[in-house]
Design an enzyme around this catalytic site. Structure first.
Site, PDB file in Angstrom:
ATOM      1  N   CYS A  97      30.148   1.501 -18.773  1.00 16.33           N
ATOM      2  CA  CYS A  97      29.268   2.103 -19.764  1.00 16.33           C
ATOM      3  C   CYS A  97      30.004   2.140 -21.098  1.00 16.33           C
ATOM      4  CB  CYS A  97      28.878   3.521 -19.334  1.00 16.33           C
ATOM      5  SG  CYS A  97      27.793   4.364 -20.489  1.00 16.33           S
TER       6      CYS A  97
ATOM      7  N   HIS B  62      20.208   2.590 -15.182  1.00 20.18           N
ATOM      8  CA  HIS B  62      21.375   3.091 -15.920  1.00 20.18           C
ATOM      9  C   HIS B  62      20.967   3.567 -17.312  1.00 20.18           C
ATOM     10  CE1 HIS B  62      25.781   2.769 -17.195  1.00 20.18           C
ATOM     11  NE2 HIS B  62      25.136   2.874 -18.350  1.00 20.18           N
ATOM     12  N   GLU B  63      20.189   2.735 -18.022  1.00 19.27           N
ATOM     13  CA  GLU B  63      19.813   3.097 -19.405  1.00 19.27           C
ATOM     14  C   GLU B  63      18.896   4.312 -19.423  1.00 19.27           C
ATOM     15  OE1 GLU B  63      21.593   1.928 -21.522  1.00 19.27           O
ATOM     16  OE2 GLU B  63      22.336   0.219 -20.386  1.00 19.27           O
TER      17      GLU B  63
ATOM     18  N   HIS C 253      20.513   7.651 -19.178  1.00 16.51           N
ATOM     19  CA  HIS C 253      21.053   8.183 -20.438  1.00 16.51           C
ATOM     20  C   HIS C 253      20.045   9.112 -21.127  1.00 16.51           C
ATOM     21  CE1 HIS C 253      24.933   6.267 -21.027  1.00 16.51           C
ATOM     22  NE2 HIS C 253      24.448   5.074 -20.725  1.00 16.51           N
TER      23      HIS C 253
HETATM   24 NI    NI Z   1      25.661   3.454 -20.285  1.00 19.55          NI
END
Ligand code: NI
Length: 176
Positions: free
Chosen positions: A92, A134-135, A138
């Site tokens: 990341c 994953h995004e 966030h």
């Molecule tokens: Ni990330």
């Protein structure tokens, strides 16, 4: 990592399209390209809005990643289509120099809009599904280390992969 903004829930974008959104996406694209990421979420550049980008025509750091369409996704929503999970290595841009083995759902559907407000709805699997999960994490204040099941599999990239990340195998990924 450590910035409270990265641990907070980001807000929905109310105004699509807008000049501010267009400027944000330009900043995100520049940042992602400069750091050779495969994706980026707005909170990673200090903007607490529900915007992610991912995919690129070429992703030199991810030769085995397969095809991920170049996408801007505003106000994304994920639906899990297969509760089976795969584990793969992630990195990341907000956790530089580290990698961890992270479980992700194998198959998802995601919805949202592009920067012009046109709806997007796609099914994704494998690396594509992993990057989106994953995004979108966030946007809910979740960084990948929080998802690692066994911290034995979290460490420095240079120690885990002394020959370089390009040699870490086809199951490995590095979203953002
Ligand atoms: Ni990330």
């Amino acid at each position: 990592m450590g910035d409270p903004l990265l641990c907070a829930r980001a807000q929905e974008v109310a105004d699509v399209p807008s000049p501010a959104l267009a400027a944000l996406i330009t900043d995100m694209r520049d940042t992602m390209a400069a750091l050779f990421g495969a994706g980026l979420a707005a909170p990673q550049i200090g903007v607490p809005l529900r915007v992610v980008i991912f995919g690129a025509p070429t992703m030199p750091r991810y030769p085995d990643a397969g095809e991920v369409p170049e996408t801007v996704l505003v106000n994304p929503v994920i639906e899990v289509l297969d509760t089976d999970e795969d584990e793969a290595w992630e990195g990341c841009l907000s956790v530089p120099g580290m990698r961890g083995l992270v479980p992700r759902y194998r198959r998802i559907r995601y919805r949202g809009s592009d920067a012009e407000g046109r709806p997007i709805e796609r099914e994704a699997e494998g690396f594509h599904a992993r990057v989106v999960q994953h995004e979108c994490d966030h946007l809910d204040g979740i960084l990948y280390p929080m998802r690692i099941r066994d911290l034995k599999f979290f460490g420095y990239e240079s120690v885990l992969f002394p020959e370089g990340v390009a040699h870490k195998g086809p199951a490995s990924t590095d979203p953002s």
